[in-house]
Design a protein around this motif. Structure first.
Motif, PDB file in Angstrom:
ATOM      1  N   ALA A 148      41.961  42.579  43.509  1.00 20.51           N
ATOM      2  CA  ALA A 148      42.559  42.967  41.718  1.00 20.51           C
ATOM      3  C   ALA A 148      42.722  41.438  40.987  1.00 20.51           C
ATOM      4  N   VAL A 149      43.305  40.603  42.027  1.00 24.77           N
ATOM      5  CA  VAL A 149      43.521  39.216  41.347  1.00 24.77           C
ATOM      6  C   VAL A 149      42.208  38.684  41.223  1.00 24.77           C
ATOM      7  N   ALA A 150      41.511  38.575  42.247  1.00 21.08           N
ATOM      8  CA  ALA A 150      40.078  37.952  42.057  1.00 21.08           C
ATOM      9  C   ALA A 150      39.207  38.816  40.773  1.00 21.08           C
ATOM     10  N   LEU A 151      39.318  39.891  40.882  1.00 21.99           N
ATOM     11  CA  LEU A 151      38.639  40.608  39.681  1.00 21.99           C
ATOM     12  C   LEU A 151      39.069  40.315  38.348  1.00 21.99           C
ATOM     13  N   HIS A 152      40.215  40.030  37.862  1.00 27.51           N
ATOM     14  CA  HIS A 152      40.924  39.509  36.912  1.00 27.51           C
ATOM     15  C   HIS A 152      40.573  38.186  36.419  1.00 27.51           C
ATOM     16  N   SER A 153      40.363  37.565  37.566  1.00 29.59           N
ATOM     17  CA  SER A 153      40.006  36.054  37.583  1.00 29.59           C
ATOM     18  C   SER A 153      38.557  36.059  36.950  1.00 29.59           C
ATOM     19  N   CYS A 154      37.769  36.959  37.566  1.00 27.40           N
ATOM     20  CA  CYS A 154      36.198  37.022  37.207  1.00 27.40           C
ATOM     21  C   CYS A 154      36.298  37.186  35.752  1.00 27.40           C
ATOM     22  N   TRP A 155      36.991  38.174  35.207  1.00 26.62           N
ATOM     23  CA  TRP A 155      36.913  38.838  34.056  1.00 26.62           C
ATOM     24  C   TRP A 155      37.270  37.473  33.063  1.00 26.62           C
ATOM     25  N   LEU A 156      38.224  37.017  33.431  1.00 26.11           N
ATOM     26  CA  LEU A 156      38.745  35.906  32.458  1.00 26.11           C
ATOM     27  C   LEU A 156      37.692  34.710  32.457  1.00 26.11           C
ATOM     28  N   LEU A 157      37.210  34.574  33.617  1.00 28.72           N
ATOM     29  CA  LEU A 157      36.089  33.534  33.649  1.00 28.72           C
ATOM     30  C   LEU A 157      34.889  33.706  32.599  1.00 28.72           C
ATOM     31  N   THR A 158      34.451  35.167  32.867  1.00 34.34           N
ATOM     32  CA  THR A 158      33.605  35.630  32.035  1.00 34.34           C
ATOM     33  C   THR A 158      33.605  35.495  30.481  1.00 34.34           C
ATOM     34  N   ILE A 159      34.911  35.752  30.147  1.00 30.53           N
ATOM     35  CA  ILE A 159      35.503  35.900  28.755  1.00 30.53           C
ATOM     36  C   ILE A 159      35.289  34.151  28.301  1.00 30.53           C
ATOM     37  N   CYS A 160      35.783  33.644  28.902  1.00 34.82           N
ATOM     38  CA  CYS A 160      35.595  32.062  28.687  1.00 34.82           C
ATOM     39  C   CYS A 160      34.329  31.700  28.411  1.00 34.82           C
ATOM     40  N   LEU A 161      33.536  32.154  29.373  1.00 34.85           N
ATOM     41  CA  LEU A 161      32.078  31.725  29.266  1.00 34.85           C
ATOM     42  C   LEU A 161      31.676  32.090  27.854  1.00 34.85           C
ATOM     43  N   CYS A 162      31.882  33.398  27.723  1.00 37.25           N
ATOM     44  CA  CYS A 162      31.368  34.104  26.407  1.00 37.25           C
ATOM     45  C   CYS A 162      31.769  33.187  25.305  1.00 37.25           C
TER      46      CYS A 162
END
Lengths: 140, 176
Positions: free
Chosen positions: B17-31
């Motif tokens: 779950a932590v990894a998943l949230h990190s991925c979302w955060l990264l994706t949003i930052c990329l966006c």
């Protein structure tokens, strides 16, 4: 195409057609440019060996420029007094020193940004294969 | 948003779950980062206080807004990454004056860009033209984004699979 006053004589003008007929360098310089002072000795050397050099005195003051040349030597066959930097803007100049290599038709074959010295001459300009007419800079 | 993981998250579904949230955060930052890097904001008229400002009088409001828009779209030729609005360099000041003159003379935005690139090359455009040479530049951000989204999807699928296979914890609602 341009017509601008000469540095040496405010009443005399120079236009692009004056730069045609033989390969030449167009050197952008100014008294406020420290690096221009550094390259000046080499320009004198090039001129002495027969290379035609035109000067573009860029956004400078006439008196200061004239005194500078009197003190440091004048390698320029002609000096364009581009007080406003208009010709510079049309050429894509964004600072000094810069040196343009012109062929016989006045086409710019190369643009060098920064100090002109022996290494640049050898590595960037001699390789263009332009026939400089008179003896090129000697055994370098 | 999303699941609040139960503490202490020492089990594998918590770590996923932590990894998943990190991925979302990264994706949003990329966006957020990608469009800002590839182009400037050309929609809004900038306030005159932005960056370097000289007093100028425009003959129409439309010229004024085009001026400020173009100031942000044109790069200072001498600078690595400053536009004409922000740069102190003398050439930037010259080009701002030139831009003002061209606008008042009736040049269109396209003609102004041509004027600038004829003298300084396509380097001065913050939005480089789409040519075979710049294809990679234009395609790479969306491609990277698609890859990131794909990775997030797979991580999310793995976490759901792990959640279904293992014991379900009260309060962990990700698999419901």
């Amino acid at each position: 195409a341009f017509t601008l006053p000469q540095l040496a004589n405010a009443d005399a003008s120079v236009s692009n057609s004056d730069l045609l007929g033989a390969p030449a360098l167009l050197n952008v310089w100014a008294t406020w440019c420290i690096a221009c002072r550094a390259e000046h000795a080499y320009l004198n050397q090039l001129a002495d060996s027969g290379i035609t050099i035109y000067g573009l005195n860029y956004k400078d003051e006439r008196d200061a420029a004239t005194q500078w040349l009197a003190r440091l030597g004048n390698p320029y066959r002609l000096n364009i007094f581009d007080h406003q930097g208009r010709l510079g803007l049309d050429l894509g100049v964004y600072g000094a020193p810069e040196t343009y290599v012109l062929d016989t038709e006045g086409i710019i074959r190369y643009r060098h940004v920064g100090v002109m010295n022996e290494q640049v001459w050898r590595d960037k300009i001699v390789v263009l294969g332009i026939d400089w007419g008179q003896q090129a800079v000697g055994a370098m | 948003m999303g699941t609040v993981k139960t503490a202490p998250a020492a089990n594998s579904s918590g770590r996923v779950a932590v990894a998943l949230h990190s991925c979302w955060l990264l994706t949003i930052c990329l966006c957020l980062a990608v469009p800002a890097h590839a182009q400037s904001n050309v929609n809004n008229e900038l306030l005159p206080e932005t960056g370097v400002s000289e007093l100028r009088e425009f003959s129409s409001l439309q010229l004024r807004s085009r001026y400020y828009a173009l100031l942000n779209q044109l790069r200072c030729p001498k600078c690595q990454n400053q536009n004409l609005a922000d740069s102190d360099a003398p050439i930037a000041a010259d080009l701002r004056n030139e831009l003002y003159s061209l606008l008042e003379e009736g040049y269109s935005d396209t003609e102004i860009r041509e004027f600038m690139t004829a003298r300084y090359g396509t380097f001065v455009l913050y939005q480089p033209p789409l040519t075979q040479y710049t294809l990679a530049l234009w395609l790479l951000p969306p491609v990277l984004l698609a890859i990131a989204a794909g990775l997030v999807w797979r991580a999310s699928a793995a976490s759901r699979a792990a959640g279904n296979a293992g014991t379900s914890k009260p309060g962990d609602s990700s698999e419901q």
